[in-house]
Design a protein around this motif. Sequence first.
Motif: not given
Length: 250
Positions: A109-119
Amino acid sequence: MRTTTGIAAATADLSKVYGSGDTRVVALDRVSIAFREGEFTAIMGPSGCGKSTLMHCAAGLDSPSSGSVRVGTTELSTLGDRQLTELRRDRIGFIFQAFNLLPTLTALENITLPLTIAGRRPDQQWLDRVISMVGLSQRLGHRPAQLSGGQQQRVAVARALASRPAIIFGDEPTGNLDSRSGAEVLGFLRDSVRELGRTVVMVTHDPVAAGYADRVIFLADGRLVDDMPSPTPGRVLDRMKDFDTRSRTS
């Protein structure tokens, strides 16, 4: 031999001044430098020479007092705040001395967090490759408190790579690690250049860390004073000793 196809980022006559009058400090003094695609560059120099300021300006985290910065063909001064945020999110990766992981999230979840925030959905094939490269496949469900410092910085490296950025900036990325963990992280950064085709720019004070780079640039008093290709720890250390000698005799 690696061939480069262009410039990932560049500065031209870049200056950064803090304060005014008696408190005026020139952190950068007309620095012009190009960071080539597919190359690992280390930035070195004495304390207070402007290393981190150069990196922050080149990465769009700070604005110059004069001169210009471009990432690829994009001139940063032409961008509004939202456009600059999008450029940093989409085209730049960051790794800092502090791991900056969220304690309640798993490694994945930390690794993918920036992508998650960007949708955005991650490119799963790319993500799998990055996770495999940094050796985290068996740790993805662990939270930061369950990971060693070296493993946490591996998560930070994977997070920086997850969005397939054109260029990755690292500010003393091994500063909080022991020598073995630091060597692992530096190896991953080097592999990201050689195997994944990324561009890495790293601020460091450590000649051993700089030896992993393809090139070392040296700053002194806010100015670019040397550019060393194919560095070794010994050559870098000798160059740093020159700075120490000059500072004592000046």
